[in-house]
Design a protein around this motif. Structure first.
Motif, short mmCIF file in Angstrom:
data_model
loop_
_atom_site.label_atom_id
_atom_site.label_comp_id
_atom_site.label_asym_id
_atom_site.label_seq_id
_atom_site.Cartn_x
_atom_site.Cartn_y
_atom_site.Cartn_z
N HIS A 67 -29.14 14.24 19.31
CA HIS A 67 -27.85 14.84 18.96
C HIS A 67 -27.91 15.99 17.95
O HIS A 67 -26.97 16.78 17.86
N VAL A 68 -29.00 16.07 17.17
CA VAL A 68 -29.04 17.07 16.10
C VAL A 68 -30.01 18.20 16.42
O VAL A 68 -29.65 19.38 16.33
N LEU A 69 -31.22 17.89 16.83
CA LEU A 69 -32.20 18.95 17.08
C LEU A 69 -31.71 19.98 18.11
O LEU A 69 -31.95 21.19 17.91
N PRO A 70 -31.03 19.57 19.21
CA PRO A 70 -30.59 20.58 20.17
C PRO A 70 -29.62 21.61 19.58
O PRO A 70 -29.48 22.71 20.14
N ARG A 71 -28.96 21.27 18.47
CA ARG A 71 -28.05 22.23 17.84
C ARG A 71 -28.80 23.36 17.14
O ARG A 71 -28.20 24.42 16.88
N ALA A 123 -24.70 4.94 10.98
CA ALA A 123 -24.49 4.72 12.41
C ALA A 123 -23.19 5.36 12.90
O ALA A 123 -23.12 5.82 14.04
N ASN A 124 -22.17 5.40 12.04
CA ASN A 124 -20.91 6.03 12.39
C ASN A 124 -21.09 7.54 12.36
O ASN A 124 -21.29 8.13 11.29
N PRO A 125 -21.03 8.22 13.50
CA PRO A 125 -21.30 9.67 13.51
C PRO A 125 -20.30 10.47 12.69
O PRO A 125 -20.60 11.60 12.29
N HIS A 126 -19.12 9.89 12.44
CA HIS A 126 -18.07 10.61 11.70
C HIS A 126 -18.11 10.34 10.20
O HIS A 126 -17.28 10.89 9.46
N ALA A 127 -19.03 9.51 9.73
CA ALA A 127 -19.09 9.21 8.29
C ALA A 127 -19.32 10.50 7.51
O ALA A 127 -20.25 11.26 7.81
N ARG A 148 -36.91 7.82 3.60
CA ARG A 148 -37.25 6.58 2.90
C ARG A 148 -36.03 5.84 2.39
O ARG A 148 -36.10 4.65 2.09
N ARG A 149 -34.88 6.50 2.30
CA ARG A 149 -33.64 5.84 1.90
C ARG A 149 -32.88 5.24 3.09
O ARG A 149 -31.84 4.62 2.90
N SER A 150 -33.38 5.44 4.29
CA SER A 150 -32.63 5.06 5.49
C SER A 150 -32.40 3.55 5.55
O SER A 150 -33.34 2.76 5.51
N GLU A 151 -31.15 3.16 5.68
CA GLU A 151 -30.80 1.75 5.84
C GLU A 151 -30.96 1.29 7.29
O GLU A 151 -30.90 0.10 7.57
N ARG A 152 -31.16 2.22 8.18
CA ARG A 152 -31.39 1.90 9.59
C ARG A 152 -32.88 2.03 9.91
O ARG A 152 -33.61 2.74 9.21
N PRO A 153 -33.36 1.40 10.97
CA PRO A 153 -34.77 1.57 11.36
C PRO A 153 -35.10 3.04 11.57
O PRO A 153 -34.34 3.79 12.19
N VAL A 154 -36.26 3.46 11.09
CA VAL A 154 -36.64 4.87 11.14
C VAL A 154 -36.74 5.37 12.58
O VAL A 154 -36.30 6.48 12.89
N ALA A 155 -37.30 4.57 13.48
CA ALA A 155 -37.42 4.99 14.87
C ALA A 155 -36.06 5.25 15.48
O ALA A 155 -35.88 6.21 16.26
N GLU A 156 -35.09 4.43 15.14
CA GLU A 156 -33.72 4.60 15.65
C GLU A 156 -33.12 5.91 15.14
O GLU A 156 -32.46 6.64 15.89
N VAL A 157 -33.35 6.20 13.88
CA VAL A 157 -32.83 7.44 13.29
C VAL A 157 -33.49 8.66 13.93
O VAL A 157 -32.82 9.65 14.28
N ILE A 158 -34.81 8.61 14.10
CA ILE A 158 -35.52 9.73 14.71
C ILE A 158 -34.99 10.00 16.11
O ILE A 158 -34.76 11.15 16.51
N SER A 159 -34.75 8.94 16.88
CA SER A 159 -34.25 9.10 18.25
C SER A 159 -32.85 9.69 18.26
O SER A 159 -32.55 10.56 19.10
N GLU A 160 -31.99 9.26 17.35
CA GLU A 160 -30.63 9.83 17.30
C GLU A 160 -30.67 11.30 16.90
O GLU A 160 -29.95 12.13 17.48
N ILE A 189 -25.02 17.59 10.57
CA ILE A 189 -25.00 18.89 11.26
C ILE A 189 -24.30 19.93 10.39
O ILE A 189 -24.77 21.07 10.25
N ASP A 190 -23.17 19.55 9.80
CA ASP A 190 -22.47 20.48 8.91
C ASP A 190 -23.35 20.88 7.73
O ASP A 190 -23.37 22.05 7.32
N GLU A 191 -24.06 19.91 7.16
CA GLU A 191 -24.93 20.20 6.02
C GLU A 191 -26.06 21.15 6.43
O GLU A 191 -26.37 22.11 5.70
N LEU A 192 -26.66 20.90 7.57
CA LEU A 192 -27.75 21.76 8.03
C LEU A 192 -27.24 23.17 8.34
O LEU A 192 -27.92 24.17 8.05
N GLN A 193 -26.05 23.26 8.91
CA GLN A 193 -25.48 24.58 9.17
C GLN A 193 -25.20 25.33 7.86
O GLN A 193 -25.42 26.55 7.78
N ALA A 194 -24.76 24.59 6.83
CA ALA A 194 -24.51 25.22 5.53
C ALA A 194 -25.82 25.67 4.90
O ALA A 194 -25.89 26.73 4.26
#
Length: 310
Positions: A301-305, A245-249, A285-297, A266-271
């Motif tokens: 924030h990531v796909l437009p990059r 959830a912390n974008p800076h983690a 499948r390892r996501s500790e957050r709800p999958v729908a919440e992750v997909i929406s974030e 984003i850094d990993e995908l750019q690399a």
């Protein structure tokens, strides 16, 4: 390059998809739920699978990838998305509109070749040309005796089915016979691993490569090998992701992927893009957050990059 890949990669020649199942059964909460419901490890909860597939489609992800696991083997501990691959793709074709549908990967030696061709053409027709057919020779010896297939001959079987898929059976059917539906341009074939073939054979005969997960440095080396044998054909891989959830983690590597906030992702995908990767399927499948919440974030924030504007 097969013309369909422009749809997958866009003008930026890089895109992001999702690997099914869209479940987080490998998280702490997922494990508790699994034990409560008496599901074996690796058998996901699919109650929300249709809702989440539609969300992925409407959110702008470029592909949904399904795996081909005919028999659940507790020694491997992963049933993938449970449903039979082509049956499920037909269903997904009916409930989505834009997202491409990929297999990662159909085990060709375990399937009757002509029925594989008919199934692939059917899904491609029903999805309006959205199928990406990843194929493999298989790696679970337990399955082969069940299907009456010689494990040692799987490489030859793989080659024969690839030839049939690419030729659409032309010249092999009795006079006047047709296998329907027919596709004017064969579905693109991508290979997971090497299919018991040489790298040179794979580079010549396949339309793209589904590479195993790895670090950007590992992919850089693999991409060089792929380019040597295939030219500009697409290089695709997957990444297990636990989005914090912390974008800076910062990125913390785990097997086949990592745990990070969205900025680290984003850094990993750019690399990965810099290493030559052209499409990444995210595995949640390892996501500790709800999958729908992750997909929406990710969509916000990531796909437009990385994707062309919708």
């Amino acid at each position: 390059m097969h013309p369909r890949f422009q749809r997958l990669l866009g003008t930026r020649q890089f895109s992001i998809g999702l690997e099914l199942p869209l479940d987080n059964d490998w998280s702490a909460d997922g494990q508790r739920s699994r034990l409560k419901e008496d599901r074996p490890f690796g058998v996901p909860d699919l109650k929300q699978h249709a809702q989440l597939a539609r969300l992925a489609d409407s959110s702008g992800f470029k592909a949904l990838w399904v795996r081909d696991v005919p028999v659940y083997d507790p020694n491997f501990g992963d049933a993938a998305q449970v449903f039979e691959t082509f049956s499920y793709l037909g269903y997904l074709a009916g409930i989505t509109q834009n997202i491409m549908l990929g297999t990662a990967a159909v085990v060709l030696p375990l399937r009757q070749p002509w029925l594989t061709l008919k199934a692939a053409n059917s899904v491609d027709e029903l999805s309006d040309g959205r199928l990406l057919l990843g194929v493999a020779s298989g790696d679970r010896p337990m399955e082969y005796p069940l299907f009456g297939v010689d494990y040692a001959q799987r490489g030859e079987s793989f080659r024969n089915t690839v030839e049939l898929l690419q030729s659409q059976g032309h010249g092999r059917l009795p006079e006047g016979a047709r296998l329907l539906p027919e596709r004017e341009v064969p579905v693109p074939l991508l290979v997971a691993g090497l299919g018991q073939q040489s790298a040179a054979w794979i580079g010549k005969h396949m339309d793209g490569w589904l590479a195993y997960p790895g670090t950007p440095e590992e992919h850089h080396h693999r991409v060089d090998i792929w380019r040597d044998v295939s030219g500009d054909k697409p290089y695709i891989t997957f990444l297990h992701l636990d989005l914090e959830a912390n974008p800076h983690a910062p990125m913390k590597r785990v097997r086949f992927g990592g745990r990070s906030g969205r900025l680290g992702l984003i850094d990993e995908l750019q690399a990965l893009k810099a290493a030559g990767v052209q499409h990444v399927g995210l595995h949640l499948r390892r996501s500790e957050r709800p999958v729908a919440e992750v997909i929406s974030e990710l969509a916000e924030h990531v796909l437009p990059r990385f994707h062309d504007p919708l």
